[in-house]
Design a protein around this motif. Structure first.
Motif, mmCIF file in Angstrom:
data_model
loop_
_atom_site.group_PDB
_atom_site.id
_atom_site.type_symbol
_atom_site.label_atom_id
_atom_site.label_comp_id
_atom_site.label_asym_id
_atom_site.label_seq_id
_atom_site.Cartn_x
_atom_site.Cartn_y
_atom_site.Cartn_z
ATOM 1 N N ILE A 160 0.870 -1.178 0.000
ATOM 2 C CA ILE A 160 0.000 0.000 0.000
ATOM 3 C C ILE A 160 0.904 1.224 0.000
ATOM 4 O O ILE A 160 1.760 1.378 0.878
ATOM 5 C CB ILE A 160 -0.925 0.009 1.226
ATOM 6 C CG1 ILE A 160 -1.851 -1.210 1.202
ATOM 7 C CG2 ILE A 160 -1.750 1.293 1.267
ATOM 8 C CD1 ILE A 160 -2.654 -1.402 2.478
ATOM 9 N N SER A 161 0.740 2.077 -0.997
ATOM 10 C CA SER A 161 1.628 3.229 -1.146
ATOM 11 C C SER A 161 0.828 4.508 -1.354
ATOM 12 O O SER A 161 -0.207 4.505 -2.031
ATOM 13 C CB SER A 161 2.574 3.024 -2.335
ATOM 14 O OG SER A 161 3.350 4.191 -2.570
ATOM 15 N N SER A 162 1.302 5.599 -0.773
ATOM 16 C CA SER A 162 0.703 6.921 -0.987
ATOM 17 C C SER A 162 1.697 7.843 -1.690
ATOM 18 O O SER A 162 1.548 9.063 -1.668
ATOM 19 C CB SER A 162 0.269 7.539 0.350
ATOM 20 O OG SER A 162 1.392 7.692 1.222
ATOM 21 N N GLN A 163 2.698 7.266 -2.320
ATOM 22 C CA GLN A 163 3.748 8.056 -2.957
ATOM 23 C C GLN A 163 3.183 8.924 -4.082
ATOM 24 O O GLN A 163 2.392 8.465 -4.898
ATOM 25 C CB GLN A 163 4.838 7.133 -3.514
ATOM 26 C CG GLN A 163 6.012 7.865 -4.151
ATOM 27 C CD GLN A 163 7.166 6.924 -4.427
ATOM 28 O OE1 GLN A 163 7.544 6.138 -3.553
ATOM 29 N NE2 GLN A 163 7.718 6.985 -5.612
ATOM 30 N N ASN A 164 3.595 10.174 -4.112
ATOM 31 C CA ASN A 164 3.190 11.075 -5.188
ATOM 32 C C ASN A 164 3.988 10.735 -6.441
ATOM 33 O O ASN A 164 5.215 10.758 -6.440
ATOM 34 C CB ASN A 164 3.451 12.524 -4.761
ATOM 35 C CG ASN A 164 2.899 13.522 -5.756
ATOM 36 O OD1 ASN A 164 3.173 13.442 -6.957
ATOM 37 N ND2 ASN A 164 2.136 14.476 -5.263
ATOM 38 N N MET A 165 3.280 10.425 -7.531
ATOM 39 C CA MET A 165 3.937 9.973 -8.755
ATOM 40 C C MET A 165 4.031 11.063 -9.825
ATOM 41 O O MET A 165 4.447 10.794 -10.950
ATOM 42 C CB MET A 165 3.163 8.779 -9.334
ATOM 43 C CG MET A 165 2.978 7.625 -8.368
ATOM 44 S SD MET A 165 4.529 6.855 -7.888
ATOM 45 C CE MET A 165 4.914 5.960 -9.383
ATOM 46 N N ASP A 166 3.662 12.298 -9.472
ATOM 47 C CA ASP A 166 3.532 13.332 -10.495
ATOM 48 C C ASP A 166 4.792 13.543 -11.329
ATOM 49 O O ASP A 166 4.716 13.733 -12.530
ATOM 50 C CB ASP A 166 3.126 14.662 -9.846
ATOM 51 C CG ASP A 166 1.657 14.682 -9.443
ATOM 52 O OD1 ASP A 166 0.902 13.849 -9.980
ATOM 53 O OD2 ASP A 166 1.277 15.503 -8.594
ATOM 54 N N TYR A 167 5.953 13.515 -10.691
ATOM 55 C CA TYR A 167 7.148 13.869 -11.454
ATOM 56 C C TYR A 167 7.693 12.721 -12.299
ATOM 57 O O TYR A 167 8.632 12.909 -13.081
ATOM 58 C CB TYR A 167 8.248 14.413 -10.524
ATOM 59 C CG TYR A 167 8.912 13.407 -9.616
ATOM 60 C CD1 TYR A 167 10.174 12.896 -9.906
ATOM 61 C CD2 TYR A 167 8.285 12.995 -8.443
ATOM 62 C CE1 TYR A 167 10.781 11.989 -9.064
ATOM 63 C CE2 TYR A 167 8.893 12.089 -7.597
ATOM 64 C CZ TYR A 167 10.133 11.599 -7.911
ATOM 65 O OH TYR A 167 10.741 10.699 -7.062
#
Length: 258
Positions: free
Chosen positions: A199-206
């Protein structure tokens, strides 16, 4: 919006190990994947991604551009896109991406069902042939299951093979809710699979465009080799030929690893 097709004519022949005549044109208006997905640099495992951004001017500029895109786009466009071919943006290749053209699966951090400690994808993926499913909604869960079930059924007994599921919830509130229901998720799978559900909440925008995660509601499947290189990728509703291609490509990688 479809992935860039800049390699479709001049480079696709050298990107994939075999080129099918079908790759010359789109199917049902959906283009074939025409370029490798992934990041340019090998992942390093445990490190501060935000520290990299703070000290790297190029990453800061890239992230700002990605954030602006997300603000303009919004979630409604992603959800609306799922009405057309299940949100499909490209058709998976019939063959592996060549080693010398393949790019890397980025390091993603999260928490597995097996432990409360931080888990990093690179530590799991190295030295194995891995299917990586990225899911964030019920539809994505169904889509990735359809993609991977035949391959997992055939190779689950192979000690060189593994299937990693990443429940990616970039929205912090949704991430918290999923974490609350982790115990319910555990009940749906054997205990030996818990280390392979993250389960991950990492921001992937970049890095969103690098790995093709343009729609947050659909499912994605990546075939990753023992050096963390993405050798094949699929998204959204699978076509029968894509399911077979994944199974064949997985078998080919396993033969080479052994």
């Amino acid at each position: 919006m479809h992935l860039s097709l800049r390699y479709q004519n001049e480079a696709s022949q050298v990107v994939f190990e075999h080129k099918s005549p079908a790759q010359e044109k789109a199917r049902d208006g959906i283009p074939f994947l025409a370029q490798p997905l992934g990041v340019a640099e090998p992942p390093t495992g445990k490190h501060s991604r935000w520290a990299d951004i703070i000290w790297d001017d190029k990453l800061r500029v890239k992230q700002r551009g990605a954030l602006l895109k997300e603000v303009v786009k919004g979630n409604f466009d992603d959800l609306n896109a799922t009405r057309h071919h299940g949100g499909k943006m490209w058709i998976a290749p019939p063959a592996l991406i060549r080693e010398n053209k393949a790019r890397y699966f980025p390091d993603i951090e999260g928490t597995s069902l097996a432990t409360s400690e931080k888990t990093y994808t690179t530590d799991i993926l190295l030295k194995k042939v891995s299917l990586v499913s990225i899911l964030s909604s019920k539809i994505s869960e169904i889509q990735t299951h359809m993609f991977t079930e035949p391959t997992c059924t055939q190779y689950s007994g192979d000690r060189h093979f593994q299937h990693l599921k990443i429940n990616l919830q970039e929205n912090k509130m949704r991430s918290v809710l999923v974490s609350f229901f982790a115990s319910s998720i555990r009940k749906t799978m054997p205990k030996e699979q818990w280390p392979f559900y993250m389960i991950s909440s990492q921001n992937m925008d970049y890095i969103r465009d690098d790995i093709g995660l343009r729609n947050k509601f659909i499912g994605y499947v990546f075939l990753v080799d023992d050096k963390c290189r993405i050798r094949w990728a699929g998204c959204a509703d699978p076509q029968p030929a894509e399911i077979q291609a994944l199974r064949t490509c997985t078998g080919n990688l396993l033969k080479r690893l052994k």
